[in-house]
Enzyme design. Structure first.
Site, PDB file in Angstrom:
ATOM      1  NE  ARG A  84      -1.756  -1.848   3.343  1.00 50.95           N
ATOM      2  CZ  ARG A  84      -1.996  -3.046   3.861  1.00 50.95           C
ATOM      3  NH1 ARG A  84      -3.144  -3.614   3.693  1.00 50.95           N
ATOM      4  NH2 ARG A  84      -1.066  -3.660   4.561  1.00 50.95           N
ATOM      5  CB  SER A 132      10.784   0.070   5.339  1.00 52.69           C
ATOM      6  OG  SER A 132      12.176  -0.128   5.228  1.00 52.69           O
ATOM      7  NE  ARG A 133       9.228  -1.621  11.966  1.00 48.83           N
ATOM      8  CZ  ARG A 133       8.191  -0.795  11.798  1.00 48.83           C
ATOM      9  NH1 ARG A 133       8.340   0.306  11.078  1.00 48.83           N
ATOM     10  NH2 ARG A 133       7.030  -1.059  12.356  1.00 48.83           N
ATOM     11  CG  HIS A 189      10.049   4.944  13.560  1.00 49.00           C
ATOM     12  ND1 HIS A 189      10.514   3.687  13.866  1.00 49.00           N
ATOM     13  CD2 HIS A 189       8.933   4.762  12.806  1.00 49.00           C
ATOM     14  CE1 HIS A 189       9.705   2.779  13.328  1.00 49.00           C
ATOM     15  NE2 HIS A 189       8.753   3.403  12.676  1.00 49.00           N
ATOM     16  CD  GLU A 238      13.835   3.398  14.870  1.00 48.35           C
ATOM     17  OE1 GLU A 238      12.873   3.678  15.586  1.00 48.35           O
ATOM     18  OE2 GLU A 238      13.739   3.086  13.686  1.00 48.35           O
TER      19      GLU A 238
HETATM   20  C1  GLV Z   1       5.486   2.373  12.054  1.00 45.39           C
HETATM   21  O1  GLV Z   1       6.662   2.262  11.834  1.00 45.39           O
HETATM   22  C2  GLV Z   1       4.532   1.354  11.761  1.00 45.39           C
HETATM   23  O2  GLV Z   1       4.909   0.240  11.389  1.00 45.39           O
HETATM   24  O3  GLV Z   1       3.333   1.634  11.924  1.00 45.39           O
HETATM   25  C1  GLV Z   2       1.491  -1.001   4.533  1.00 46.75           C
HETATM   26  O1  GLV Z   2       0.365  -0.625   4.828  1.00 46.75           O
HETATM   27  C2  GLV Z   2       1.922  -1.558   3.268  1.00 46.75           C
HETATM   28  O2  GLV Z   2       1.372  -2.607   2.893  1.00 46.75           O
HETATM   29  O3  GLV Z   2       2.792  -0.973   2.605  1.00 46.75           O
END
Ligand code: GLV
Ligand code: GLV
Length: 351
Positions: free
Chosen positions: A166, A251-252, A299, A281
């Site tokens: 998404r 993202s992460r 973040h 983090e």
């Molecule tokens: C934030 O990093 C989330 O995953 O909602």
């Molecule tokens: C998060 O909502 C994604 O699917 O990218």
């Protein structure tokens, strides 16, 4: 009905509280100080007394935590990412896990674009120059940056999107206004890429990871963190990028080898990076804070007031479903509902 307890590890927006109370739950907050996390002992103690755990991305929900309470009916994570939870263990133990997808897509895509524009046009460096009182005279060479739209060369810039869920797709949609070409890489979402690629007005094309890295002017990361995506951007991948390219990560942190990134920023392997997430983090790897060609934010990608409220509503709604033994609207391990472990857990809880 007997009293039910939702253990909320840290405070989330207040809109969550009436939703939980209306379902007959008492709410216990593990840590109210916004700058403090929970100790492992506090986390365990909270889980032992909880029917449902409402966790934040700052808490590692390990197998030991999940195992601490045979009556725990679910984990509602206040985040779309759920790499902080051992979902494999949760499924084995019969515990549904839920997240907050969808509601933060646009807000996260907006921050991605703030970072794309900010790093290309050197907004933070220029701001620091102004407030330091260093602006003496306009000149043609002040803070020259890269173009995002075709700009001086008239050539369309290429935005590489890794992870076309998404959020990745929402980032791509915003690129239409900048006349960019999109290269998309996501082995788990071929249909989403194909759908956008079928509409010529979107300028989206599916690419291999290597092709994307070699051809993009901006590389933006949007995968979930998994064993497969951990360090997917390391020295070798940075080396494939153009010297003029920028890396964006919302993202992460562990998707990027942060030490390798610092080397690439220092020696000019790439032009710059803009990061919302970090490998450990809240820490940054040595040298990152000194990189002038980096923008670093803590973040905050989903951090609009309204979106955080919607995430809280969603997490609370999921928590209520866990509590009632109903299918949670945003469960990430739906197979759990068919498991004997889940059935056993529910009957232990109602005993
Ligand atoms: C934030 O990093 C989330 O995953 O909602
Ligand atoms: C998060 O909502 C994604 O699917 O990218």
């Amino acid at each position: 009905m007997k009293e039910r307890n939702v253990f909320m590890t840290r405070r989330i927006p207040d809109v969550a509280i009436p939703i939980l109370r209306q379902a007959g739950a008492t709410v216990t907050v593990g840590q109210s100080d916004e700058e403090k996390g929970l100790t492992p002992a506090e986390l365990l103690a909270g889980v032992r007394n909880a029917d449902v755990l409402l966790s934040l991305l700052t808490e590692p929900i390990t197998r030991d935590v999940l195992n601490a309470n045979p009556r725990l009916l679910g984990v509602a994570n206040y985040a779309v990412g759920f790499n902080n939870i051992d979902v494999v263990a949760a499924t084995e133990l019969g515990i549904p896990v839920s997240n907050t997808p969808g509601v933060l897509t646009d807000t996260t895509a907006d921050l991605t674009w703030a970072l794309i524009l900010g790093i290309a046009r050197r907004i933070v460096e220029a701001h620091e120059y102004m407030v330091a009182g260093r602006y003496k005279l306009w000149g043609p060479n002040l803070f020259l940056g890269g173009d995002v739209s075709p700009g001086g060369t008239g050539k369309r810039k290429v935005l590489g999107i890794i992870g076309y869920g998404r959020i990745g797709a929402a980032v791509a949609r915003r690129a239409i206004g900048f006349d960019m070409d999109i290269l998309a890489y996501d082995p788990h979402n071929p249909a989403a890429i194909a759908a956008d690629a079928a509409d010529p007005s979107r300028h989206v094309r599916s690419a291999s990871l290597e092709e994307l890295l070699r051809e993009s002017d901006f590389v933006s990361l949007h995968p979930l963190l998994t064993a497969e995506t951990r360090h997917m951007i390391s020295e070798r991948q940075l080396g494939m990028m153009k010297k003029t390219a920028y890396l964006i990560n919302v993202s992460r942190g562990p998707v990027v080898d942060e030490a390798a990134l610092v080397r690439a920023l220092r020696d000019g392997t790439i032009a710059g990076a803009a990061l919302d997430v970090f490998e450990n983090e809240p820490l940054m790897v040595a040298g990152l804070a000194e990189c002038r060609n980096a923008i670093l934010v803590p973040h905050i990608a989903s951090g609009s007031q309204d979106t955080r409220d919607r995430m809280a509503t969603m997490a609370a709604t999921n928590a209520v479903a866990h509590l009632k033994g109903e299918r949670a609207p945003n469960v990430v391990n739906p197979e759990v509902y068919d498991s004997a472990a889940y059935v056993a857990r529910r009957s232990a809880a109602s005993a």
